[in-house]
Design an enzyme around this catalytic site. Structure first.
Site, PDB file in Angstrom:
ATOM      1  N   SER A 170      24.810  20.961 116.456  1.00  0.00           N
ATOM      2  CA  SER A 170      24.351  20.188 117.616  1.00  0.00           C
ATOM      3  C   SER A 170      25.437  20.212 118.675  1.00  0.00           C
ATOM      4  O   SER A 170      26.610  20.490 118.375  1.00  0.00           O
ATOM      5  CB  SER A 170      24.084  18.736 117.182  1.00  0.00           C
ATOM      6  OG  SER A 170      23.943  17.875 118.302  1.00  0.00           O
ATOM      7  N   TYR A 207      26.549  10.774 112.951  1.00  0.00           N
ATOM      8  CA  TYR A 207      25.752  11.969 113.225  1.00  0.00           C
ATOM      9  C   TYR A 207      26.617  13.068 113.825  1.00  0.00           C
ATOM     10  O   TYR A 207      26.614  14.216 113.351  1.00  0.00           O
ATOM     11  CB  TYR A 207      24.588  11.647 114.164  1.00  0.00           C
ATOM     12  CG  TYR A 207      23.858  12.896 114.604  1.00  0.00           C
ATOM     13  CD1 TYR A 207      23.066  13.600 113.692  1.00  0.00           C
ATOM     14  CD2 TYR A 207      23.984  13.394 115.900  1.00  0.00           C
ATOM     15  CE1 TYR A 207      22.415  14.777 114.077  1.00  0.00           C
ATOM     16  CE2 TYR A 207      23.337  14.553 116.285  1.00  0.00           C
ATOM     17  CZ  TYR A 207      22.556  15.242 115.368  1.00  0.00           C
ATOM     18  OH  TYR A 207      21.921  16.404 115.752  1.00  0.00           O
TER      19      TYR A 207
END
Length: 255
Positions: free
Chosen positions: A142, A155
């Site tokens: 990501s 995350y």
């Protein structure tokens, strides 16, 4: 007769988002597929859809369970075992509140899935991938691998692990047929965000309104392109954002 002239592609988390779009992309191009996920009804429906295009084997799998992975490997039919592409897509984000308001269980779930699950799958598949003349491991990281932002806490850290793990694997397999890529998408519209907001449709809509985000099909096209590169080319890492997004979060909080 099913066509196994092309090697097999294994996709984790294939029942929604990037995984689903990627399965469809490879199926459209005739690649045999091994698709895993935790929602068996969706797996069954997807197999029915794609079996019109290519051979498909599905397996209900929780990537966090290393013992289950061993059973999965034993269950793969012989004709599907020439696995050349592994797409480590299974992952999730939970919560977007500040760290001191986060649920510890959410943190553990993200670590168990995004880190432990990816490690489990990769370690299990490495002997098969190494046996191929050309193989690709494509790990879904990501932009949170590279850039911090409020509410990313665990995350972002878990995706930074994915990125660095990819680099270290790349170092281990330099000069071999095993290629490794860290793919790092930015704002993308998928069920992923609905999970993050615990099903809150209003929050989901607010994120994507007028933003023209990346779509799962965009990421699927990129994954297919990476896998299709000639054997002497390795895409080490690739950060992708929609044109509506940039590095604009470096704001000074005054007070």
């Amino acid at each position: 007769m099913p066509d196994f002239s092309l090697p097999t592609v294994l996709i984790t988390g294939a029942t929604s988002g990037f995984g689903l779009a990627t399965a469809r992309k490879f199926a459209d191009n005739g690649y045999p597929l091994i698709l895993t996920g935790r929602r068996v009804e969706r797996l069954t429906a997807l197999a029915d859809e794609l079996a019109q295009l290519t051979p498909v084997f599905t397996y209900q799998l929780d990537v966090r369970d290393a013992e289950q992975l061993l059973r999965f490997m034993d269950a793969i039919p012989d004709e599907f075992k020439r696995i050349e592409v592994l797409v480590n897509n299974a992952g999730l984000a939970l919560g977007a509140s500040p760290a001191d308001e986060a649920d510890l269980n959410d943190w553990h779930t993200m670590i168990d899935t995004n880190v432990t699950g990816l490690v489990n799958v990769t370690h299990t598949l490495l002997p098969v991938l190494k046996a191929q003349p050309k193989a690709s491991i494509i790990n879904l990281a990501s932009i949170a691998s590279n850039w911090s932002y409020p509410g990313a806490h665990v995350y972002g850290a878990s995706k930074a692990f994915v990125q660095q793990f990819s680099r270290n694997l790349r170092s281990d397999f330099a000069g071999t047929g095993v290629r490794v890529t860290s793919l790092e998408p930015g704002l993308s519209e998928s069920e992923f965000s609905l999970v993050r907001f615990n099903g809150d449709q209003d929050k989901y809509n607010a994120i994507y309104e007028d933003s023209n985000p990346l779509q799962p099909e965009d990421i699927a096209d990129i994954i297919f392109w990476i896998a299709e590169q000639p054997s002497h080319i390795n895409i080490n890492s690739l950060e992708v954002m929609p044109t509506s997004q940039a590095w604009d979060n470096f704001k000074v909080v005054k007070g």
